[in-house]
Design an enzyme around this catalytic site. Sequence first.
Site, PDB file in Angstrom:
ATOM      1  N   ARG A 125      29.808  30.725  20.653  1.00 20.41           N
ATOM      2  CA  ARG A 125      29.778  31.649  21.772  1.00 20.41           C
ATOM      3  C   ARG A 125      28.416  31.486  22.455  1.00 20.41           C
ATOM      4  O   ARG A 125      27.446  31.058  21.829  1.00 20.41           O
ATOM      5  CB  ARG A 125      29.941  33.096  21.298  1.00 20.41           C
ATOM      6  CG  ARG A 125      31.248  33.387  20.563  1.00 20.41           C
ATOM      7  CD  ARG A 125      31.277  34.837  20.090  1.00 20.41           C
ATOM      8  NE  ARG A 125      32.532  35.176  19.431  1.00 20.41           N
ATOM      9  CZ  ARG A 125      32.736  35.123  18.118  1.00 20.41           C
ATOM     10  NH1 ARG A 125      31.749  34.711  17.322  1.00 20.41           N
ATOM     11  NH2 ARG A 125      33.902  35.443  17.591  1.00 20.41           N
TER      12      ARG A 125
ATOM     13  N   LYS B  15      29.296  37.926  16.295  1.00 15.86           N
ATOM     14  CA  LYS B  15      30.188  39.044  16.592  1.00 15.86           C
ATOM     15  C   LYS B  15      30.651  39.710  15.297  1.00 15.86           C
ATOM     16  O   LYS B  15      31.098  39.043  14.368  1.00 15.86           O
ATOM     17  CB  LYS B  15      31.400  38.532  17.381  1.00 15.86           C
ATOM     18  CG  LYS B  15      32.240  39.635  17.991  1.00 15.86           C
ATOM     19  CD  LYS B  15      33.306  39.036  18.888  1.00 15.86           C
ATOM     20  CE  LYS B  15      34.138  40.112  19.554  1.00 15.86           C
ATOM     21  NZ  LYS B  15      35.177  39.546  20.438  1.00 15.86           N
TER      22      LYS B  15
ATOM     23  N   HIS C 144      32.426  29.261  27.557  1.00 14.03           N
ATOM     24  CA  HIS C 144      33.411  29.604  26.525  1.00 14.03           C
ATOM     25  C   HIS C 144      34.535  28.580  26.431  1.00 14.03           C
ATOM     26  O   HIS C 144      35.206  28.481  25.402  1.00 14.03           O
ATOM     27  CB  HIS C 144      33.987  31.002  26.792  1.00 14.03           C
ATOM     28  CG  HIS C 144      34.339  31.754  25.554  1.00 14.03           C
ATOM     29  ND1 HIS C 144      33.393  32.264  24.693  1.00 14.03           N
ATOM     30  CD2 HIS C 144      35.542  32.084  25.008  1.00 14.03           C
ATOM     31  CE1 HIS C 144      33.993  32.873  23.684  1.00 14.03           C
ATOM     32  NE2 HIS C 144      35.304  32.774  23.844  1.00 14.03           N
TER      33      HIS C 144
ATOM     34  N   ARG D 189      34.135  26.283  23.503  1.00 11.72           N
ATOM     35  CA  ARG D 189      34.577  26.876  22.224  1.00 11.72           C
ATOM     36  C   ARG D 189      36.090  26.728  22.083  1.00 11.72           C
ATOM     37  O   ARG D 189      36.586  26.340  21.014  1.00 11.72           O
ATOM     38  CB  ARG D 189      34.156  28.345  22.183  1.00 11.72           C
ATOM     39  CG  ARG D 189      34.600  29.120  20.943  1.00 11.72           C
ATOM     40  CD  ARG D 189      33.958  30.506  20.974  1.00 11.72           C
ATOM     41  NE  ARG D 189      34.579  31.448  20.075  1.00 11.72           N
ATOM     42  CZ  ARG D 189      34.256  31.599  18.798  1.00 11.72           C
ATOM     43  NH1 ARG D 189      33.321  30.842  18.258  1.00 11.72           N
ATOM     44  NH2 ARG D 189      34.870  32.510  18.052  1.00 11.72           N
TER      45      ARG D 189
ATOM     46  N   HIS E 223      36.551  33.994  13.224  1.00 11.19           N
ATOM     47  CA  HIS E 223      37.596  34.973  13.517  1.00 11.19           C
ATOM     48  C   HIS E 223      37.927  35.783  12.271  1.00 11.19           C
ATOM     49  O   HIS E 223      38.102  35.216  11.188  1.00 11.19           O
ATOM     50  CB  HIS E 223      38.872  34.276  14.003  1.00 11.19           C
ATOM     51  CG  HIS E 223      38.753  33.727  15.388  1.00 11.19           C
ATOM     52  ND1 HIS E 223      39.625  32.763  15.895  1.00 11.19           N
ATOM     53  CD2 HIS E 223      37.893  33.999  16.396  1.00 11.19           C
ATOM     54  CE1 HIS E 223      39.286  32.483  17.131  1.00 11.19           C
ATOM     55  NE2 HIS E 223      38.243  33.208  17.455  1.00 11.19           N
TER      56      HIS E 223
ATOM     57  N   TYR F 106      45.610  28.876  19.566  1.00  9.38           N
ATOM     58  CA  TYR F 106      45.341  27.476  19.885  1.00  9.38           C
ATOM     59  C   TYR F 106      46.527  26.566  19.547  1.00  9.38           C
ATOM     60  O   TYR F 106      46.596  25.445  20.048  1.00  9.38           O
ATOM     61  CB  TYR F 106      44.071  27.006  19.176  1.00  9.38           C
ATOM     62  CG  TYR F 106      42.854  27.773  19.636  1.00  9.38           C
ATOM     63  CD1 TYR F 106      42.347  27.593  20.925  1.00  9.38           C
ATOM     64  CD2 TYR F 106      42.246  28.706  18.818  1.00  9.38           C
ATOM     65  CE1 TYR F 106      41.251  28.314  21.367  1.00  9.38           C
ATOM     66  CE2 TYR F 106      41.149  29.434  19.256  1.00  9.38           C
ATOM     67  CZ  TYR F 106      40.649  29.236  20.527  1.00  9.38           C
ATOM     68  OH  TYR F 106      39.576  29.954  20.974  1.00  9.38           O
TER      69      TYR F 106
END
Length: 329
Positions: free
Chosen positions: A183, A208, A272, A275, A298, A307
Site C-alpha cells: 500500500r 492496516k 494501488h 498492489r 488480508h 483476484y
Amino acid sequence: SRSNKSWYFDKTDFDLPVIIEAFNEKAIIDTSQIDNKPDKQLTNPHIKKRVKIPDSYSAMLDQKRYSDSTKATYTNYFEDYIRYFYGRSLDDITVEEINGYILKLIRNQNMSASQQNQRINSIKFYYEKVLGYDKLYYRIERPKKKNTLPNVLSVGEVKKIIDSTRNIKHKCVISLLYSAGLRRSELINLKLDSILSGQMQIKISNSKGNKDRYVGLSSHLLQLLREYFMEFKPKEWLIEGKNGEQYSATSVLNVVKQAAKRAGISRRVTPHMFRHSFATHHLESGTDLRYIQEFLGHSSSKTTEIYTHVAKTDFSKFRNPLDSMYDDD
C-alpha cells in the site's frame, strides 16, 4: 486561487467526509490544519446549534490508533447523528430510530453505499467500542457491496513503466509497490532496517489493522536499492524526501502518474494498481491464494479471492459447449 496556487471550497459547501470519500485511493487528505469543522447542517435543517461529541468518543478513537482521516470521518458523521437527535440522550435512541435516520439520509441525500457504511460504523463505534454494548444489541441494515473488480496492469505494462523511469529513487518506488504488493502508506513508512537482505525479506510494520508482515525481497529490487543508497544516502526512511524527511504520499502518486505517461499508458494509473497487479500476476503464475493473502496482509481470504476474477484463464483448456453441440455437423 491563482495567488495562493490552490483550489478552495466555500465554507458552507465544504463537507470533509465527502472529500475524503471522493479522493479515496487518489490522495491522502491531511486534516491536521483543519481547525473549524463546517457549520452546514446535513441532517436536520431545524437545528443550527453546534454539538459536541463525548470526550470518550475521541479518546477511544485515539486509543484504537485510527488514522487521522478515519477519525475525521467518524467525528463528522457522529456529530451529524447527534445533531439530528438534538436534545435526546444518546442512550435512549432505539435501533428503529437509528435505522430511520439512515434511511432518511439515503432517500434525501442520494448517499453512496460507502458513505452509508461509514456513517453506520461511526454510530456503532460509540455504542459498541465506547459504551461496550454487545454487537447483537445493535443491528443496522448494511448496503449490498458492489462487485467491482480491481484495475490491473499487465506484466508488460509494469515493465514499461519501470523501464521508462530514469530516476533511481523513482524506479525503486514503483518496484517496491509492485514487487512487494505494498500500500502507498506502507511504502512511505518503510525504514532502512525494513530491508532484510540476509533473509531476502521486507518487513512491513504497523500496516492496516496495526499488523506486521514479511514479504519476499526481489533480487532485482535489492540491486536497485543498492544503487539508490549509493546515490542518495538515506539516513532514516528507506525512501526519503529532499531534506531527509519522510517521502509524501502525494510524491508517490506523482511518480506513478509521470512514469505511466512516459510509458505511453493512456488510462489512469494509481499506486494501488501495482498492489492489485502483484496479486493478480502471482495468481496467474500459480501461487497459492493462501500465500497471496499473507503477502497482502488480508485478514480474510474473501478479500483476496477477488483476484480470481481478474486473473487470466487459459480458455484453450476448456471446450466451449456451443462447439461441442455442432461437432457432428
